[in-house]
Design a protein around this motif. Structure first.
Motif, PDB file in Angstrom:
ATOM      1  N   GLN A   5     -25.316 -33.699  34.721  1.00 14.87           N
ATOM      2  CA  GLN A   5     -23.974 -33.021  34.214  1.00 14.87           C
ATOM      3  C   GLN A   5     -23.717 -32.051  34.035  1.00 14.87           C
ATOM      4  O   GLN A   5     -23.085 -31.950  33.911  1.00 14.87           O
ATOM      5  N   GLN A   6     -25.217 -31.811  32.442  1.00 13.16           N
ATOM      6  CA  GLN A   6     -24.579 -29.852  32.273  1.00 13.16           C
ATOM      7  C   GLN A   6     -24.759 -29.105  33.711  1.00 13.16           C
ATOM      8  O   GLN A   6     -23.389 -28.474  33.588  1.00 13.16           O
ATOM      9  N   GLN A   7     -25.241 -29.205  35.380  1.00  9.36           N
ATOM     10  CA  GLN A   7     -25.224 -28.799  35.657  1.00  9.36           C
ATOM     11  C   GLN A   7     -23.541 -28.705  36.094  1.00  9.36           C
ATOM     12  O   GLN A   7     -22.820 -27.535  37.504  1.00  9.36           O
ATOM     13  N   LEU A   8     -23.167 -29.745  36.552  1.00  9.45           N
ATOM     14  CA  LEU A   8     -22.385 -30.230  36.854  1.00  9.45           C
ATOM     15  C   LEU A   8     -20.708 -29.129  36.199  1.00  9.45           C
ATOM     16  O   LEU A   8     -19.545 -29.129  36.877  1.00  9.45           O
ATOM     17  N   ALA A   9     -21.109 -29.660  34.852  1.00 11.11           N
ATOM     18  CA  ALA A   9     -19.870 -29.181  33.959  1.00 11.11           C
ATOM     19  C   ALA A   9     -19.668 -27.803  34.452  1.00 11.11           C
ATOM     20  O   ALA A   9     -18.423 -27.023  34.556  1.00 11.11           O
ATOM     21  N   ALA A  10     -21.448 -27.268  34.254  1.00 12.59           N
ATOM     22  CA  ALA A  10     -21.752 -25.420  34.846  1.00 12.59           C
ATOM     23  C   ALA A  10     -20.707 -25.365  36.091  1.00 12.59           C
ATOM     24  O   ALA A  10     -19.967 -23.656  36.145  1.00 12.59           O
ATOM     25  N   GLN A  11     -20.644 -25.608  37.544  1.00 12.25           N
ATOM     26  CA  GLN A  11     -20.483 -25.489  38.018  1.00 12.25           C
ATOM     27  C   GLN A  11     -18.204 -25.726  37.869  1.00 12.25           C
ATOM     28  O   GLN A  11     -18.255 -24.830  39.328  1.00 12.25           O
ATOM     29  N   ALA A  12     -17.771 -25.897  37.366  1.00 12.35           N
ATOM     30  CA  ALA A  12     -16.481 -26.214  36.793  1.00 12.35           C
ATOM     31  C   ALA A  12     -16.350 -25.141  35.909  1.00 12.35           C
ATOM     32  O   ALA A  12     -15.144 -24.963  35.027  1.00 12.35           O
ATOM     33  N   GLY A  13     -17.193 -24.508  35.198  1.00 12.71           N
ATOM     34  CA  GLY A  13     -17.134 -23.956  34.272  1.00 12.71           C
ATOM     35  C   GLY A  13     -17.038 -23.957  32.744  1.00 12.71           C
ATOM     36  O   GLY A  13     -15.894 -23.030  31.872  1.00 12.71           O
ATOM     37  N   ILE A  14     -17.584 -25.089  32.967  1.00 17.08           N
ATOM     38  CA  ILE A  14     -17.592 -25.827  31.700  1.00 17.08           C
ATOM     39  C   ILE A  14     -18.666 -25.409  30.707  1.00 17.08           C
ATOM     40  O   ILE A  14     -19.797 -26.338  31.693  1.00 17.08           O
ATOM     41  N   THR A  15     -18.875 -25.544  29.706  1.00 12.95           N
ATOM     42  CA  THR A  15     -20.599 -25.615  28.516  1.00 12.95           C
ATOM     43  C   THR A  15     -20.391 -26.612  28.439  1.00 12.95           C
ATOM     44  O   THR A  15     -19.366 -27.192  27.692  1.00 12.95           O
ATOM     45  N   LEU A  16     -21.475 -27.457  28.067  1.00  7.84           N
ATOM     46  CA  LEU A  16     -22.197 -28.577  27.984  1.00  7.84           C
ATOM     47  C   LEU A  16     -23.864 -28.681  27.688  1.00  7.84           C
ATOM     48  O   LEU A  16     -24.330 -28.282  29.113  1.00  7.84           O
ATOM     49  N   ARG A  17     -23.956 -29.448  26.883  1.00  7.15           N
ATOM     50  CA  ARG A  17     -25.358 -29.217  25.729  1.00  7.15           C
ATOM     51  C   ARG A  17     -25.849 -30.380  27.764  1.00  7.15           C
ATOM     52  O   ARG A  17     -25.773 -30.574  27.967  1.00  7.15           O
TER      53      ARG A  17
END
Length: 160
Positions: free
Chosen positions: A67-79
């Motif tokens: 989920q962190q990787q998917l968030a990063a692909q959307a420009g969102i920072t996630l732990r």
């Protein structure tokens, strides 16, 4: 009283009172059915240990969603956060035959995440809570088995 006994009692509608001021342990289900298990390892090692134990038990592994990787692909920072899905179709299908809508909770989902303090957790939905959610009362031995299996899997990451 063991965690499994508490869950089975809850499934049967038996109310267990905690002493005044007492609280549930992190690995006991909250009112929302969430069971959190603190890991003694970093995220990657936690996932590796869980996946190895799932494989060693002959349980079918379906996916790992980073989920962190998917968030990063959307420009969102996630732990760090990874959702693992796995199961034993002959066991899981028994819940579906009791109530097809229980398919919303199968296969088993185990979320591995790192909180804001850097602590790594594995979280899953308590099986007794799932039984109550779907009104399943005719599969108690199967729910108990599922609870024992996920407790065994998560035991591989607990602090010694």
């Amino acid at each position: 009283m063991t965690s499994l006994t508490r869950r089975l009692a809850a499934t049967l509608g038996i109310v267990l009172a905690l002493g005044a001021g007492a609280s549930a342990h992190a690995d006991e289900p909250a009112g929302d059915g969430l069971v959190k298990v603190r890991s003694a390892y970093p995220v990657d090692e936690t996932i590796r240990r869980l996946r190895e134990d799932i494989a060693a038990k002959g349980i079918m592994f379906f996916s790992a969603v980073d989920q962190q990787q998917l968030a990063a692909q959307a420009g969102i920072t996630l732990r760090p956060s990874t959702l693992l899905t796995f199961g034993n179709p002959p066991l899981g299908a028994q819940f579906l035959t009791s109530n097809p809508y229980s398919g919303l909770d199968w296969p088993v989902r185990l979320l591995v995440l790192q909180d804001e303090q850097g602590t790594v957790w594995a979280a899953y939905t308590d099986f007794a809570w799932i039984a109550r959610r779907h009104g399943i009362t005719d599969r108690m031995p199967q729910f108990a088995m599922a609870s024992r299996v996920v407790e065994s899997i998560t035991s591989t990451i607990r602090p010694k």
